[in-house]
Write a protein that holds these residues in place. Structure first.
Motif, PDB file in Angstrom:
ATOM      1  N   ASP A  92       0.826  -1.212   0.000  1.00 45.09           N
ATOM      2  CA  ASP A  92       0.000   0.000   0.000  1.00 45.09           C
ATOM      3  C   ASP A  92       0.858   1.260   0.000  1.00 45.09           C
ATOM      4  N   TYR A  93       2.004   1.212   0.657  1.00 41.96           N
ATOM      5  CA  TYR A  93       2.918   2.362   0.702  1.00 41.96           C
ATOM      6  C   TYR A  93       3.952   2.308  -0.429  1.00 41.96           C
ATOM      7  N   ASP A  94       3.844   1.305  -1.276  1.00 42.24           N
ATOM      8  CA  ASP A  94       4.711   1.126  -2.438  1.00 42.24           C
ATOM      9  C   ASP A  94       6.188   1.062  -2.051  1.00 42.24           C
ATOM     10  N   VAL A  95       6.480   0.259  -1.009  1.00 39.92           N
ATOM     11  CA  VAL A  95       7.869   0.106  -0.570  1.00 39.92           C
ATOM     12  C   VAL A  95       8.277  -1.374  -0.514  1.00 39.92           C
ATOM     13  N   LEU A  96       7.698  -2.185  -1.397  1.00 39.50           N
ATOM     14  CA  LEU A  96       8.031  -3.607  -1.434  1.00 39.50           C
ATOM     15  C   LEU A  96       9.358  -3.831  -2.151  1.00 39.50           C
ATOM     16  N   MET A  97      10.238  -4.576  -1.505  1.00 38.74           N
ATOM     17  CA  MET A  97      11.475  -5.037  -2.125  1.00 38.74           C
ATOM     18  C   MET A  97      11.270  -6.540  -2.378  1.00 38.74           C
ATOM     19  N   PRO A  98      11.035  -6.939  -3.633  1.00 44.25           N
ATOM     20  CA  PRO A  98      10.631  -8.314  -3.895  1.00 44.25           C
ATOM     21  C   PRO A  98      11.735  -9.370  -3.802  1.00 44.25           C
ATOM     22  N   HIS A  99      12.977  -8.972  -3.841  1.00 39.65           N
ATOM     23  CA  HIS A  99      14.069  -9.957  -3.816  1.00 39.65           C
ATOM     24  C   HIS A  99      15.162  -9.455  -2.886  1.00 39.65           C
ATOM     25  N   LEU A 100      14.969  -9.644  -1.589  1.00 41.41           N
ATOM     26  CA  LEU A 100      15.938  -9.153  -0.613  1.00 41.41           C
ATOM     27  C   LEU A 100      17.291  -9.822  -0.824  1.00 41.41           C
ATOM     28  N   LEU A 101      18.311  -8.987  -0.951  1.00 42.94           N
ATOM     29  CA  LEU A 101      19.691  -9.466  -1.120  1.00 42.94           C
ATOM     30  C   LEU A 101      19.795 -10.537  -2.209  1.00 42.94           C
ATOM     31  N   HIS A 102      19.037 -10.329  -3.264  1.00 47.29           N
ATOM     32  CA  HIS A 102      19.065 -11.183  -4.464  1.00 47.29           C
ATOM     33  C   HIS A 102      18.503 -12.583  -4.228  1.00 47.29           C
ATOM     34  N   ILE A 103      17.747 -12.767  -3.135  1.00 38.92           N
ATOM     35  CA  ILE A 103      17.085 -14.048  -2.906  1.00 38.92           C
ATOM     36  C   ILE A 103      15.703 -13.951  -3.535  1.00 38.92           C
ATOM     37  N   LYS A 104      15.495 -14.722  -4.585  1.00 37.61           N
ATOM     38  CA  LYS A 104      14.258 -14.634  -5.364  1.00 37.61           C
ATOM     39  C   LYS A 104      13.031 -14.842  -4.471  1.00 37.61           C
ATOM     40  N   ASP A 105      12.080 -13.922  -4.619  1.00 33.24           N
ATOM     41  CA  ASP A 105      10.780 -13.956  -3.936  1.00 33.24           C
ATOM     42  C   ASP A 105      10.852 -13.812  -2.417  1.00 33.24           C
ATOM     43  N   TYR A 106      11.986 -13.376  -1.877  1.00 29.12           N
ATOM     44  CA  TYR A 106      12.074 -13.079  -0.450  1.00 29.12           C
ATOM     45  C   TYR A 106      11.637 -11.624  -0.286  1.00 29.12           C
ATOM     46  N   ASN A 107      10.341 -11.430  -0.040  1.00 20.50           N
ATOM     47  CA  ASN A 107       9.788 -10.088   0.078  1.00 20.50           C
ATOM     48  C   ASN A 107      10.187  -9.438   1.397  1.00 20.50           C
ATOM     49  N   ALA A 108      10.498  -8.173   1.323  1.00 24.04           N
ATOM     50  CA  ALA A 108      10.790  -7.366   2.503  1.00 24.04           C
ATOM     51  C   ALA A 108      10.367  -5.936   2.196  1.00 24.04           C
ATOM     52  N   ALA A 109      10.395  -5.104   3.212  1.00 25.35           N
ATOM     53  CA  ALA A 109      10.114  -3.677   3.002  1.00 25.35           C
ATOM     54  C   ALA A 109      11.415  -2.975   2.643  1.00 25.35           C
ATOM     55  N   LYS A 110      11.327  -2.040   1.722  1.00 24.96           N
ATOM     56  CA  LYS A 110      12.454  -1.138   1.509  1.00 24.96           C
ATOM     57  C   LYS A 110      12.576  -0.285   2.769  1.00 24.96           C
ATOM     58  N   ARG A 111      13.799  -0.018   3.173  1.00 24.63           N
ATOM     59  CA  ARG A 111      13.972   0.869   4.326  1.00 24.63           C
ATOM     60  C   ARG A 111      13.392   2.226   3.936  1.00 24.63           C
ATOM     61  N   SER A 112      12.414   2.670   4.699  1.00 26.38           N
ATOM     62  CA  SER A 112      11.736   3.910   4.350  1.00 26.38           C
ATOM     63  C   SER A 112      11.104   4.541   5.585  1.00 26.38           C
ATOM     64  N   VAL A 113      10.917   5.847   5.493  1.00 26.01           N
ATOM     65  CA  VAL A 113      10.303   6.611   6.577  1.00 26.01           C
ATOM     66  C   VAL A 113       9.286   7.558   5.972  1.00 26.01           C
TER      67      VAL A 113
END
Length: 154
Positions: free
Chosen positions: A101-122
């Protein structure tokens, strides 16, 4: 869809470390520092969350409240919060809905395919529910500018 300064902040309903459902609306009436962090117990996230913890009094005196969100589960967040004596809500967005919803999805954390995480954001959400400040990093190793955040709150 991107969320920008001036937009109404998307609401959420997420569990905290005690499995209590928390919403954005319950924090209205003060400024909210909404911090999306990458992963509980990772070194940069520890630095970031501990920095917010150590700035708690100053942030509170500026009329603000920190709320942190990651896609870790509530149990991982609880261990993280207890280890570092974090004094603000850590919320579990385990399905990444709010992160999207906040458009801060990082879909491949540290190049691990499909390991979703949030982009560091404030995001700083103002008393009227609108976003007043936005910072999003594509680099999970980069921390926000804490002095800039405090300066904005002043």
């Amino acid at each position: 869809m991107s969320v920008n300064v001036g937009d109404i902040a998307p609401n959420f309903e997420l569990p905290d470390i005690d499995l209590k459902m928390r919403t954005l609306n319950e924090f209205k009436g003060k400024k909210i520092i909404l911090s999306f962090f990458v992963a509980a117990s990772s070194p940069i996230c520890e630095n970031e969350m501990c920095n917010f913890r150590d700035s708690w009094k100053e942030i509170s005196n500026l009329g603000a409240q920190v709320v942190a969100i990651s896609n870790d589960g509530p149990f991982a967040n609880k261990a993280f919060a207890q280890k570092h004596n974090l004094n603000f809500p850590l919320l579990a967005d385990y399905n990444s809905k709010t992160i999207r919803d906040y458009d801060v999805l990082m879909p491949h954390l540290l190049h691990i395919k499909d390991y979703n995480a949030a982009k560091r954001s404030v995001f700083i959400i103002m008393e009227d529910g609108k976003i007043g400040y936005k910072w999003v990093s594509e680099d999970p190793l980069k921390e926000p500018n804490y002095e800039e955040i405090k300066k904005f709150l002043k």
